[in-house]
Write a protein that holds these residues in place. Sequence first.
Motif, PDB file in Angstrom:
ATOM      1  N   ASP A  38      27.841  -7.284 -12.458  1.00 11.72           N
ATOM      2  CA  ASP A  38      27.253  -8.103 -11.793  1.00 11.72           C
ATOM      3  C   ASP A  38      27.293  -8.009 -10.496  1.00 11.72           C
ATOM      4  O   ASP A  38      26.159  -8.622  -9.507  1.00 11.72           O
ATOM      5  N   ASN A  39      28.608  -7.658 -10.123  1.00 14.14           N
ATOM      6  CA  ASN A  39      29.573  -7.489  -8.951  1.00 14.14           C
ATOM      7  C   ASN A  39      28.466  -6.492  -7.616  1.00 14.14           C
ATOM      8  O   ASN A  39      28.299  -5.552  -8.971  1.00 14.14           O
ATOM      9  N   ASN A  40      28.444  -6.455  -6.804  1.00 10.38           N
ATOM     10  CA  ASN A  40      27.932  -5.178  -5.820  1.00 10.38           C
ATOM     11  C   ASN A  40      29.698  -4.528  -5.605  1.00 10.38           C
ATOM     12  O   ASN A  40      29.504  -5.091  -4.492  1.00 10.38           O
ATOM     13  N   LEU A  41      29.898  -3.452  -6.844  1.00 11.62           N
ATOM     14  CA  LEU A  41      31.057  -2.475  -6.039  1.00 11.62           C
ATOM     15  C   LEU A  41      30.241  -0.988  -5.703  1.00 11.62           C
ATOM     16  O   LEU A  41      29.354  -0.549  -5.605  1.00 11.62           O
ATOM     17  N   PRO A  86      39.766  -6.024 -13.991  1.00 15.82           N
ATOM     18  CA  PRO A  86      38.289  -6.389 -14.778  1.00 15.82           C
ATOM     19  C   PRO A  86      37.401  -7.138 -13.279  1.00 15.82           C
ATOM     20  O   PRO A  86      37.939  -8.267 -12.707  1.00 15.82           O
ATOM     21  N   ARG A  87      35.902  -6.551 -13.308  1.00 15.65           N
ATOM     22  CA  ARG A  87      35.282  -7.713 -12.208  1.00 15.65           C
ATOM     23  C   ARG A  87      33.703  -8.204 -12.957  1.00 15.65           C
ATOM     24  O   ARG A  87      34.092  -7.085 -13.209  1.00 15.65           O
ATOM     25  N   GLU A 112      34.562  -0.158 -19.420  1.00 18.23           N
ATOM     26  CA  GLU A 112      34.192  -1.367 -19.628  1.00 18.23           C
ATOM     27  C   GLU A 112      35.338  -2.580 -20.019  1.00 18.23           C
ATOM     28  O   GLU A 112      36.848  -1.701 -21.028  1.00 18.23           O
ATOM     29  N   TYR A 113      35.673  -3.590 -19.727  1.00 12.55           N
ATOM     30  CA  TYR A 113      35.906  -4.954 -20.079  1.00 12.55           C
ATOM     31  C   TYR A 113      35.874  -5.543 -21.600  1.00 12.55           C
ATOM     32  O   TYR A 113      36.935  -5.812 -22.642  1.00 12.55           O
ATOM     33  N   ASP A 114      34.493  -6.566 -21.155  1.00 12.52           N
ATOM     34  CA  ASP A 114      33.818  -6.569 -22.226  1.00 12.52           C
ATOM     35  C   ASP A 114      32.571  -7.266 -22.015  1.00 12.52           C
ATOM     36  O   ASP A 114      31.575  -5.983 -21.030  1.00 12.52           O
ATOM     37  N   TYR A 117      36.125  -2.752 -15.470  1.00 14.82           N
ATOM     38  CA  TYR A 117      37.236  -2.511 -14.245  1.00 14.82           C
ATOM     39  C   TYR A 117      36.711  -1.646 -12.999  1.00 14.82           C
ATOM     40  O   TYR A 117      35.570  -1.093 -12.763  1.00 14.82           O
ATOM     41  N   GLY A 118      37.398  -2.193 -12.107  1.00 14.39           N
ATOM     42  CA  GLY A 118      37.151  -2.185 -10.905  1.00 14.39           C
ATOM     43  C   GLY A 118      38.475  -1.697  -9.930  1.00 14.39           C
ATOM     44  O   GLY A 118      39.284  -1.898 -10.394  1.00 14.39           O
TER      45      GLY A 118
END
Length: 299
Positions: free
Chosen positions: A288-291, A284-285, A266-268, A273-274
């Motif tokens: 709620d992004n779909n990766l 960092p991403r 986790e970043y914040d 991180y992705g």
Amino acid sequence: MKRVACTFNILITLFTFAFAQAPNAFKYQAVACYSNGDIISDQPVGFQISIIEGEITGNSIYTETHTVNTNNMGIVNIEIGNGASSDDFSIINWSDGLYFLEISMDTTGGTDYQLMGISQLLSVPYAMHSNGLTLTSPNGHIYRIGVDDLGNIVSDYIPQNEIVSIEFEGTLFVYPEDNSSSVVWGSYGTTINATSTNDGETNTATITSALGDNGGTPYAAYICDTLSAYGFSDWYLPSKDELNAMYNDRFIIGGFTTNMYWSSSEYDDVQSYGLSFGSGMLIPRPKDNNLSVRCVRRD
């Protein structure tokens, strides 16, 4: 505007590879013609060139553009791999699967590209096999042959649909295919404190303890935590350092796309991180992004 008819028709006869030194590239030569068959001589033409992976209707993994001048016979010479592009030509694993070349052209030298055609690359430059030569034994096992920094010939067995092990602070076992191609990290707006950079197992336990089943909405760590496969149920979402080790050994592991993959680090409160397996960028991403997701485990 007149359109080109004969550029792609001679692709097979004039298409040649050059075993280029870095940066990797290969040569493409063609004759540019208008639709009536007249050659386009002594003037600029624009090309858009894409590498298609897997099948002729597959996804483009690399695209570049060129503006070049024809000679008095309409001939153009292009080095594919050295055009204007935001993609990374050097990461293409030429030894892995089928590739197709898509050629589009603008007869005026602009960017109004018209598709000329798509053709399978029936051979690829040996020099571009960045991780060596891939060979298949009579029993169907696949091996990668390469050379180490001392000039010694080395070989590695490449498992197919099997758990793959790599070295990272001991042995890390990687699932042989992606476990999801599109899923959120979860907890957008809330800090979970899954901050370890090298211990994805602890991160995963922290995340799933906080989110549970997330009200039935799938999320990255939960997919790995609930995975039971190959006789094991202790899978987890890799930390950012573990994920980076997977990227470094991506050709040995196999099966990755060029998509962004989630780590468990986790970043914040709104980002984790992705890592892009197309560029190698670890950033960092938004949660709620779909990766994509690839699960791992340790003994």
